[in-house]
Write an enzyme that holds these catalytic residues in place. Structure first.
Site, PDB file in Angstrom:
ATOM      1  N   GLY A   1     -22.912-135.866 -84.363  1.00 39.04           N
ATOM      2  CA  GLY A   1     -23.654-136.705 -85.302  1.00 39.04           C
ATOM      3  C   GLY A   1     -23.241-136.507 -86.749  1.00 39.04           C
TER       4      GLY A   1
ATOM      5  N   ARG B   1      16.621-160.436 -92.211  1.00 39.28           N
ATOM      6  CA  ARG B   1      16.196-159.198 -91.544  1.00 39.28           C
ATOM      7  C   ARG B   1      16.439-157.995 -92.453  1.00 39.28           C
ATOM      8  NH1 ARG B   1      19.537-159.496 -86.412  1.00 39.28           N
ATOM      9  NH2 ARG B   1      18.714-157.380 -86.166  1.00 39.28           N
TER      10      ARG B   1
ATOM     11  N   ASN C   1     -17.321-150.703 -86.790  1.00 37.26           N
ATOM     12  CA  ASN C   1     -17.534-149.992 -85.541  1.00 37.26           C
ATOM     13  C   ASN C   1     -16.699-150.578 -84.411  1.00 37.26           C
ATOM     14  OD1 ASN C   1     -19.461-148.293 -86.742  1.00 37.26           O
ATOM     15  ND2 ASN C   1     -21.042-149.847 -86.464  1.00 37.26           N
TER      16      ASN C   1
ATOM     17  N   LYS D   1      -9.864-144.568 -85.513  1.00 33.40           N
ATOM     18  CA  LYS D   1     -10.474-145.722 -86.191  1.00 33.40           C
ATOM     19  C   LYS D   1     -10.052-145.842 -87.651  1.00 33.40           C
ATOM     20  CE  LYS D   1     -15.136-145.976 -86.856  1.00 33.40           C
ATOM     21  NZ  LYS D   1     -16.529-146.348 -86.504  1.00 33.40           N
TER      22      LYS D   1
ATOM     23  N   ARG E   1     -16.178-147.598 -79.925  1.00 35.17           N
ATOM     24  CA  ARG E   1     -16.378-149.044 -79.874  1.00 35.17           C
ATOM     25  C   ARG E   1     -15.121-149.818 -80.278  1.00 35.17           C
ATOM     26  NH1 ARG E   1     -21.996-148.706 -83.198  1.00 35.17           N
ATOM     27  NH2 ARG E   1     -21.076-146.702 -83.764  1.00 35.17           N
TER      28      ARG E   1
ATOM     29  N   LYS F   1      21.414-160.147 -91.780  1.00 33.63           N
ATOM     30  CA  LYS F   1      20.909-158.801 -91.520  1.00 33.63           C
ATOM     31  C   LYS F   1      21.819-157.789 -92.190  1.00 33.63           C
ATOM     32  CE  LYS F   1      22.366-155.996 -88.765  1.00 33.63           C
ATOM     33  NZ  LYS F   1      22.979-155.215 -87.700  1.00 33.63           N
TER      34      LYS F   1
ATOM     35  N   TYR G   1      29.042-156.865 -83.379  1.00 39.19           N
ATOM     36  CA  TYR G   1      28.724-155.844 -82.368  1.00 39.19           C
ATOM     37  C   TYR G   1      29.730-155.923 -81.226  1.00 39.19           C
ATOM     38  CZ  TYR G   1      25.760-153.140 -79.159  1.00 39.19           C
ATOM     39  OH  TYR G   1      25.269-152.194 -78.301  1.00 39.19           O
TER      40      TYR G   1
HETATM   41  C1  UD1 Z   1     -24.453-144.988 -89.812  1.00 35.42           C
HETATM   42  C2  UD1 Z   1     -25.849-144.588 -90.297  1.00 35.42           C
HETATM   43  C3  UD1 Z   1     -26.674-145.842 -90.510  1.00 35.42           C
HETATM   44  C4  UD1 Z   1     -25.987-146.727 -91.519  1.00 35.42           C
HETATM   45  C5  UD1 Z   1     -24.553-147.023 -91.113  1.00 35.42           C
HETATM   46  C6  UD1 Z   1     -23.817-147.660 -92.263  1.00 35.42           C
HETATM   47  C7  UD1 Z   1     -26.310-142.387 -89.306  1.00 35.42           C
HETATM   48  C8  UD1 Z   1     -27.030-141.653 -88.260  1.00 35.42           C
HETATM   49  N1  UD1 Z   1     -26.469-143.704 -89.301  1.00 35.42           N
HETATM   50  O1  UD1 Z   1     -24.579-145.631 -88.554  1.00 35.42           O
HETATM   51  O2  UD1 Z   1     -27.961-145.507 -90.995  1.00 35.42           O
HETATM   52  O3  UD1 Z   1     -26.710-147.938 -91.658  1.00 35.42           O
HETATM   53  O4  UD1 Z   1     -23.843-145.820 -90.779  1.00 35.42           O
HETATM   54  O5  UD1 Z   1     -22.524-148.025 -91.896  1.00 35.42           O
HETATM   55  O6  UD1 Z   1     -25.642-141.784 -90.141  1.00 35.42           O
HETATM   56  N2  UD1 Z   1     -19.061-139.413 -87.750  1.00 35.42           N
HETATM   57  C9  UD1 Z   1     -18.560-138.135 -87.704  1.00 35.42           C
HETATM   58  N3  UD1 Z   1     -19.020-137.266 -86.739  1.00 35.42           N
HETATM   59  C10 UD1 Z   1     -19.967-137.624 -85.842  1.00 35.42           C
HETATM   60  C11 UD1 Z   1     -20.471-138.936 -85.896  1.00 35.42           C
HETATM   61  C12 UD1 Z   1     -20.011-139.809 -86.854  1.00 35.42           C
HETATM   62  O7  UD1 Z   1     -17.707-137.759 -88.508  1.00 35.42           O
HETATM   63  O8  UD1 Z   1     -20.321-136.770 -85.014  1.00 35.42           O
HETATM   64  C13 UD1 Z   1     -18.531-140.340 -88.764  1.00 35.42           C
HETATM   65  C14 UD1 Z   1     -17.862-141.547 -88.148  1.00 35.42           C
HETATM   66  O9  UD1 Z   1     -16.471-141.312 -87.994  1.00 35.42           O
HETATM   67  C15 UD1 Z   1     -18.165-142.662 -89.140  1.00 35.42           C
HETATM   68  C16 UD1 Z   1     -19.430-142.216 -89.838  1.00 35.42           C
HETATM   69  O10 UD1 Z   1     -19.594-140.861 -89.547  1.00 35.42           O
HETATM   70  O11 UD1 Z   1     -17.122-142.797 -90.099  1.00 35.42           O
HETATM   71  C17 UD1 Z   1     -20.642-143.014 -89.392  1.00 35.42           C
HETATM   72  O12 UD1 Z   1     -20.822-142.859 -87.992  1.00 35.42           O
HETATM   73  P1  UD1 Z   1     -21.164-144.084 -87.042  1.00 35.42           P
HETATM   74  O13 UD1 Z   1     -21.289-143.583 -85.669  1.00 35.42           O
HETATM   75  O14 UD1 Z   1     -20.203-145.189 -87.302  1.00 35.42           O
HETATM   76  O15 UD1 Z   1     -22.612-144.459 -87.592  1.00 35.42           O
HETATM   77  P2  UD1 Z   1     -23.344-145.871 -87.541  1.00 35.42           P
HETATM   78  O16 UD1 Z   1     -23.881-146.092 -86.195  1.00 35.42           O
HETATM   79  O17 UD1 Z   1     -22.449-146.907 -88.103  1.00 35.42           O
HETATM   80 CA    CA Z   2     -20.271-147.041 -88.614  1.00 31.50          CA
END
Ligand code: UD1
Ligand code: CA
Length: 476
Positions: free
Chosen positions: A91, A347, A242, A23, A16, A365, A401
């Site tokens: 996830g 600079r 995000n 990020k 996103r 500079k 220069y």
């Molecule tokens: C997540 C929470 C949500 C919470 C919110 C708070 C979950 C399922 N949901 O949602 O309940 O309210 O954060 O900010 O946890 N990441 C990984 N590997 C993955 C997926 C994600 O390392 O496979 C990391 C991302 O880099 C990020 C963090 O986990 O730093 C959270 O992931 P993200 O996809 O941003 O979750 P949200 O949709 O924000």
């Molecule tokens: Ca997040």
């Protein structure tokens, strides 16, 4: 002895953000997102909330879970962290499980695992400590941080039963209309009892979204009748980044925090709405920051200065009693009492010694300008060393220069450079020498002499030193 390890999940693709930069490396008040999270984690042992546990608790370097952009992040943070790789982004639950191999190598094995997300940079160390303390006090299986959101919101919702016991965290995409109306949300900070966490994660089912959600552990623990505790923090702290709209929202919150800290510490900020100061800046008391000013990078500014309006200062060191108006400074050093501007540019490598006056419309500079020197109007000094008490006339330019190389100009103490002088480097102007208006100086100027014209020639040599009074013989 209590032991806790902290795991930061940062392997998500960050789609996103629509960016080639990972990020967690996006800067927020001049510091990468992940650095904010690490700062908060590293400060836990010295927080107020943690005071009674600090002496009897052991922690480790934070462990960061990374994905396909791992090397960029590892290069940025080096040995500050331990790293684990999540090969496929399946996830948040799967991400945490990817940390297991590394956690198992820690000695002693941590009893508690504190989990944060790399994209929630506003969480305070004090809040992380409160979650940890609550967890240790309750001997809970899970303790997590919640906040009250204004709806609609994309945070996971905290579902409780009629007795107020937590039942589950439900993500918005799976929430019923009724659940979407719940305003208590998951901030993304959790403490787990490690002996329960790892086996439970290994048996976590893939959910309807095709992912392993860390948040699904809550309902599993609830169904097992385990103790789940919560701590409630502010929504500001829970902001997750995000996309770039949320990045800007977080920037605004943090910027306000920074400005308030400066104001409480004795810095006047005339217009906080148009003043931008990065996290690594220091400013002395009784300095006044005028509107439209941006101070970034590792910059330090002394006391009793006046900075702005409309100035940008990056990575610079500024002494006391300096005045900078409508100007830009990058990697510059200004000693006490220096005035710059309006409309001037220092600079990289510009070093202006005590009480130098520079501008309007001047540029320096990679040059050292000695104390009490004036260069007031329309001048450029590049690759120069200028002595003390020098007067740089309007329109003076170092022609540094030659198309291939940058060449050096030396100007001795007390020299007087006439208006519109071109100093064709490499060239030296001796102490107390003078150049006439419009001189094009392409040969060294002897100390005390006056040169004029194009190319400049000597018009007057210094008077020979009269030694008559010493040896008694008369000279005319
Ligand atoms: C997540 C929470 C949500 C919470 C919110 C708070 C979950 C399922 N949901 O949602 O309940 O309210 O954060 O900010 O946890 N990441 C990984 N590997 C993955 C997926 C994600 O390392 O496979 C990391 C991302 O880099 C990020 C963090 O986990 O730093 C959270 O992931 P993200 O996809 O941003 O979750 P949200 O949709 O924000
Ligand atoms: Ca997040």
């Amino acid at each position: 002895m209590n032991t806790y390890a902290t795991v930061v999940l940062a392997a998500g693709k960050g789609t996103r953000m629509r960016s080639t930069l990972p990020k967690v490396l996006h800067p927020l008040v001049g510091v990468p997102l992940l650095a904010h999270v690490l700062n908060a984690i590293e400060a836990i042992p010295s927080t107020f909330a943690f005071a009674s546990f600090a002496a009897t608790t052991h922690s480790y370097h934070p462990l960061v879970v990374l994905g396909h952009e791992a090397s960029q992040v590892e290069n940025a943070f080096g040995e500050r962290c331990l790293y684990a790789i999540q090969q496929e982004q399946l996830g948040t639950g799967h991400a945490l499980l990817s940390a297991l191999d590394t956690v198992e190598k820690l000695e002693p094995l941590p009893q508690v695992v504190l989990v944060c997300y790399g994209d929630t940079p506003l969480v305070h160390s004090e809040m992380l400590a409160r979650v940890l303390v609550e967890h240790l006090n309750h001997q809970a299986t899970i303790t997590f941080l919640t906040a009250y959101a204004t709806l609609p919101s994309d945070f996971g919702r905290v579902v409780r039963d009629t007795a107020g016991r937590v039942q589950e965290i439900v993500e918005v995409k799976r929430a019923t209309e009724q659940q979407k109306r719940i305003d208590e949300v998951n901030s993304g900070v959790y403490c787990f009892d490690s002996s329960w966490l790892w086996p439970s994660l290994q048996s976590l089912p893939r959910n309807a979204s095709g992912e392993y959600y860390l948040t699904d552990l809550i309902s599993i623990a609830a169904l097992q009748g385990r103790e789940i505790a919560t701590v409630t923090g502010t929504l500001d702290e829970a902001i997750g980044i995000n996309d770039r709209v949320q990045l800007a929202a977080a920037e605004q919150v943090l910027r306000r925090r920074i400005l308030e800290q400066f104001m409480y510490a004795g810095v006047t900020i005339i217009d906080p709405a148009t003043t931008y100061i990065d996290a690594n800046v220091s400013i002395g008391s009784d300095t006044v920051i005028l509107p439209g000013t941006m101070i970034t990078g590792k910059t330090s500014i002394g006391s009793f200065c006046q900075i702005g309006p409309a100035s940008t200062i990056d990575q610079s060191m500024i002494g006391d009693h300096c005045i900078i108006r409508n100007s830009a400074l990058e990697e510059a050093t200004l000693e006490d009492g220096v005035h710059v501007g309006p409309f001037s540019h220092c600079r990289p490598g510009a070093h202006l010694a005590r009480n130098v006056r520079m501008g309007n419309f001047a540029e320096v500079k990679n040059s050292y300008i000695g104390a009490e020197t004036d260069m007031h109007h329309f001048s450029y000094l590049g690759d120069a060393t200028v002595g003390e008490h020098v007067n740089i006339g309007a329109g003076t330019i170092t022609c540094n220069y030659d198309g291939v190389r940058k060449n050096h100009t030396d100007i001795g103490d007390g020299a007087f450079i006439g208006s519109d002088t071109m100093l064709v480097a490499p060239v030296k102007v001796g102490e107390s020498a003078q150049t006439g208006a419009g001189a094009v100086v392409n040969r060294d100027v002897p100390p005390g002499s006056l040169v004029v014209g194009v190319p400049a020639r000597v018009l007057r040599m210094p008077q020979p030193v009269d030694s008559s009074t010493k040896d008694g013989s008369e000279k005319e």
